[in-house]
Motif scaffolding. Structure first.
Motif, PDB file in Angstrom:
ATOM      1  N   GLY A 193       0.798  -1.218   0.000  1.00 60.83           N
ATOM      2  CA  GLY A 193       0.000   0.000   0.000  1.00 60.83           C
ATOM      3  C   GLY A 193       0.825   1.258   0.000  1.00 60.83           C
ATOM      4  N   ASP A 194       0.152   2.347   0.255  1.00 64.68           N
ATOM      5  CA  ASP A 194       0.774   3.660   0.130  1.00 64.68           C
ATOM      6  C   ASP A 194       1.798   3.966   1.221  1.00 64.68           C
ATOM      7  OD1 ASP A 194      -0.977   4.009   2.207  1.00 64.68           O
ATOM      8  OD2 ASP A 194      -2.005   5.730   1.346  1.00 64.68           O
ATOM      9  N   GLN A 195       1.921   3.094   2.199  1.00 63.00           N
ATOM     10  CA  GLN A 195       2.955   3.294   3.215  1.00 63.00           C
ATOM     11  C   GLN A 195       4.305   2.744   2.756  1.00 63.00           C
ATOM     12  OE1 GLN A 195       2.505   4.989   6.153  1.00 63.00           O
ATOM     13  NE2 GLN A 195       0.534   5.478   5.221  1.00 63.00           N
ATOM     14  N   ASP A 196       4.291   1.883   1.744  1.00 59.58           N
ATOM     15  CA  ASP A 196       5.521   1.225   1.305  1.00 59.58           C
ATOM     16  C   ASP A 196       6.343   2.092   0.362  1.00 59.58           C
ATOM     17  OD1 ASP A 196       4.972  -1.034   2.785  1.00 59.58           O
ATOM     18  OD2 ASP A 196       4.067  -2.124   1.122  1.00 59.58           O
ATOM     19  N   ARG A 197       7.677   1.946   0.501  1.00 61.49           N
ATOM     20  CA  ARG A 197       8.609   2.577  -0.430  1.00 61.49           C
ATOM     21  C   ARG A 197       9.352   1.463  -1.152  1.00 61.49           C
ATOM     22  NH1 ARG A 197      12.583   6.958   1.610  1.00 61.49           N
ATOM     23  NH2 ARG A 197      13.644   5.110   2.315  1.00 61.49           N
ATOM     24  N   LEU A 198       9.386   1.537  -2.471  1.00 60.31           N
ATOM     25  CA  LEU A 198      10.132   0.589  -3.283  1.00 60.31           C
ATOM     26  C   LEU A 198      11.305   1.350  -3.886  1.00 60.31           C
ATOM     27  CD1 LEU A 198      10.650  -2.061  -4.754  1.00 60.31           C
ATOM     28  CD2 LEU A 198       8.928  -1.373  -6.446  1.00 60.31           C
ATOM     29  N   ILE A 199      12.519   0.901  -3.572  1.00 63.58           N
ATOM     30  CA  ILE A 199      13.709   1.578  -4.067  1.00 63.58           C
ATOM     31  C   ILE A 199      14.486   0.625  -4.970  1.00 63.58           C
ATOM     32  CG2 ILE A 199      15.856   2.761  -3.470  1.00 63.58           C
ATOM     33  CD1 ILE A 199      14.581   3.449  -0.756  1.00 63.58           C
ATOM     34  N   LEU A 200      14.609   0.995  -6.238  1.00 61.34           N
ATOM     35  CA  LEU A 200      15.428   0.250  -7.177  1.00 61.34           C
ATOM     36  C   LEU A 200      16.880   0.621  -6.923  1.00 61.34           C
ATOM     37  CD1 LEU A 200      12.647   0.006  -8.534  1.00 61.34           C
ATOM     38  CD2 LEU A 200      13.850   0.114 -10.708  1.00 61.34           C
ATOM     39  N   ILE A 201      17.719  -0.385  -6.796  1.00 66.02           N
ATOM     40  CA  ILE A 201      19.136  -0.163  -6.526  1.00 66.02           C
ATOM     41  C   ILE A 201      19.915  -0.587  -7.765  1.00 66.02           C
ATOM     42  CG2 ILE A 201      21.091  -0.754  -5.056  1.00 66.02           C
ATOM     43  CD1 ILE A 201      18.898  -1.522  -2.909  1.00 66.02           C
ATOM     44  N   HIS A 202      20.530   0.387  -8.406  1.00 68.19           N
ATOM     45  CA  HIS A 202      21.363   0.147  -9.578  1.00 68.19           C
ATOM     46  C   HIS A 202      22.814   0.286  -9.154  1.00 68.19           C
ATOM     47  CE1 HIS A 202      18.208   0.419 -12.662  1.00 68.19           C
ATOM     48  NE2 HIS A 202      17.674   1.314 -11.866  1.00 68.19           N
ATOM     49  N   VAL A 203      23.643  -0.637  -9.597  1.00 65.19           N
ATOM     50  CA  VAL A 203      25.071  -0.505  -9.346  1.00 65.19           C
ATOM     51  C   VAL A 203      25.773  -0.492 -10.698  1.00 65.19           C
ATOM     52  CG1 VAL A 203      27.108  -1.436  -8.205  1.00 65.19           C
ATOM     53  CG2 VAL A 203      24.858  -1.726  -7.149  1.00 65.19           C
ATOM     54  N   ARG A 204      26.385   0.626 -10.992  1.00 67.51           N
ATOM     55  CA  ARG A 204      27.115   0.821 -12.243  1.00 67.51           C
ATOM     56  C   ARG A 204      28.584   0.486 -12.010  1.00 67.51           C
ATOM     57  NH1 ARG A 204      24.881   0.786 -16.311  1.00 67.51           N
ATOM     58  NH2 ARG A 204      26.227   2.262 -17.310  1.00 67.51           N
ATOM     59  N   SER A 205      29.255   0.131 -13.063  1.00 67.47           N
ATOM     60  CA  SER A 205      30.673  -0.189 -12.987  1.00 67.47           C
ATOM     61  C   SER A 205      31.458   1.011 -12.469  1.00 67.47           C
ATOM     62  CB  SER A 205      31.182  -0.561 -14.379  1.00 67.47           C
ATOM     63  OG  SER A 205      32.591  -0.596 -14.394  1.00 67.47           O
ATOM     64  N   GLY A 227      23.603   7.030 -16.463  1.00 73.01           N
ATOM     65  CA  GLY A 227      24.028   5.870 -17.238  1.00 73.01           C
ATOM     66  C   GLY A 227      23.015   4.749 -17.251  1.00 73.01           C
ATOM     67  N   LEU A 228      21.752   5.066 -16.999  1.00 73.34           N
ATOM     68  CA  LEU A 228      20.694   4.061 -16.978  1.00 73.34           C
ATOM     69  C   LEU A 228      19.920   4.076 -18.294  1.00 73.34           C
ATOM     70  CD1 LEU A 228      19.257   4.764 -13.423  1.00 73.34           C
ATOM     71  CD2 LEU A 228      20.996   3.097 -14.069  1.00 73.34           C
ATOM     72  N   ASN A 229      19.436   2.922 -18.671  1.00 74.42           N
ATOM     73  CA  ASN A 229      18.580   2.797 -19.846  1.00 74.42           C
ATOM     74  C   ASN A 229      17.347   1.982 -19.479  1.00 74.42           C
ATOM     75  OD1 ASN A 229      20.299   4.121 -21.776  1.00 74.42           O
ATOM     76  ND2 ASN A 229      21.646   2.340 -21.607  1.00 74.42           N
ATOM     77  N   PRO A 230      16.468   2.532 -18.649  1.00 73.70           N
ATOM     78  CA  PRO A 230      15.298   1.752 -18.229  1.00 73.70           C
ATOM     79  C   PRO A 230      14.422   1.425 -19.429  1.00 73.70           C
ATOM     80  CG  PRO A 230      15.110   4.024 -17.486  1.00 73.70           C
ATOM     81  CD  PRO A 230      16.455   3.874 -18.120  1.00 73.70           C
ATOM     82  N   ASP A 231      13.959   0.191 -19.473  1.00 73.91           N
ATOM     83  CA  ASP A 231      13.101  -0.167 -20.595  1.00 73.91           C
ATOM     84  C   ASP A 231      11.644   0.082 -20.244  1.00 73.91           C
ATOM     85  OD1 ASP A 231      12.109  -2.471 -19.245  1.00 73.91           O
ATOM     86  OD2 ASP A 231      13.729  -3.682 -20.046  1.00 73.91           O
ATOM     87  N   SER A 232      10.818   0.099 -21.261  1.00 73.81           N
ATOM     88  CA  SER A 232       9.410   0.459 -21.080  1.00 73.81           C
ATOM     89  C   SER A 232       8.676  -0.539 -20.197  1.00 73.81           C
ATOM     90  CB  SER A 232       8.713   0.603 -22.429  1.00 73.81           C
ATOM     91  OG  SER A 232       8.791  -0.606 -23.152  1.00 73.81           O
TER      92      SER A 232
END
Length: 165
Positions: free
Chosen positions: A31-43, A77-82
Motif C-alpha cells: 500500500g501507500d505506506q511502502d517505499r520501493l527503491i530500485l538499486i542500480h550498481v554501475r561499474s 548511465g541508466l537505460n530503463p526499458d518500457s
C-alpha cells in the motif's frame, strides 16, 4: 495499520531482475505506506559526471517521475526499458507505493549491502542469474553475497539455469 516498509530491489534490467520486480509487486508491496527503491550498481569504470559527484555515497534518491525522463536516466548511465517503467508506474498508481531509484558505482556485492544500511531497508530482493557452481565461484554471486552479508531479510528470485549446448 501496517508500518511503512522500505523494500530494496537490485535492478540491472536483466530477465531475472524483471522477474524479481514482478515478485515484489505481487508479494511485498501492500500500500501507500511502502517505499520501493530500485538499486542500480554501475561499474566503477564508468565515467559519468554523476559518478564524479556522487561516487562515494551513491546518487540522491531519484523519484519515479524523474526516472521516467530520458535525460535524467541517461545522466546516471541508466537505460530503463518500457516494461520496467510500466510495472513501476502501475504499482505506484494502483497500490500507492512510493517508487524511487538510487545509483551506486563499484562492486555490486558491496554496494548492495551498503544500500541496505544506508537506506535502512526492511527487505531486499535480488535476482539470480542461475549460474552453475563453477561460474558462481569464479565470477562471484551478488545474490549469495547479499544473503550472507546483508543485515535485512533477502529474497532471491531464481532465474532459469544457463545451459550450454
Amino acid at each position: 495499520m501496517e508500518k511503512a516498509r522500505t523494500i530494496g530491489l537490485g535492478m540491472d534490467y536483466s530477465p531475472t531482475s524483471k522477474a524479481a520486480l514482478r515478485w515484489v509487486i505481487d508479494n511485498l508491496v501492500q500500500g501507500d505506506q511502502d517505499r520501493l527503491i530500485l538499486i542500480h550498481v554501475r561499474s566503477s569504470k564508468s565515467d559519468h559526471d554523476q559518478k564524479k559527484l556522487w561516487g562515494d555515497s551513491g546518487s540522491p534518491l531519484i523519484p519515479l517521475e524523474e526516472l521516467k525522463e530520458t535525460t535524467v536516466s541517461r545522466q546516471y548511465g541508466l537505460n530503463p526499458d518500457s516494461e520496467v517503467l510500466d510495472l513501476l508506474d502501475t504499482v505506484s498508481r494502483t497500490k500507492g507505493a512510493k517508487v524511487m531509484c538510487k545509483v551506486y558505482w563499484g562492486d555490486p556485492r558491496e554496494k548492495i549491502c551498503d544500500a541496505v544500511e544506508e537506506l535502512k531497508l526492511d527487505s531486499l530482493v535480488v535476482g539470480s542469474r542461475g549460474l552453475g557452481a563453477l561460474k558462481r565461484v569464479l565470477l562471484g554471486s551478488v545474490s549469495n553475497y547479499a544473503v550472507l552479508n546483508a543485515t535485512c531479510p533477502v529474497t532471491v528470485i531464481k532465474g532459469t539455469p544457463v545451459l550450454k549446448p
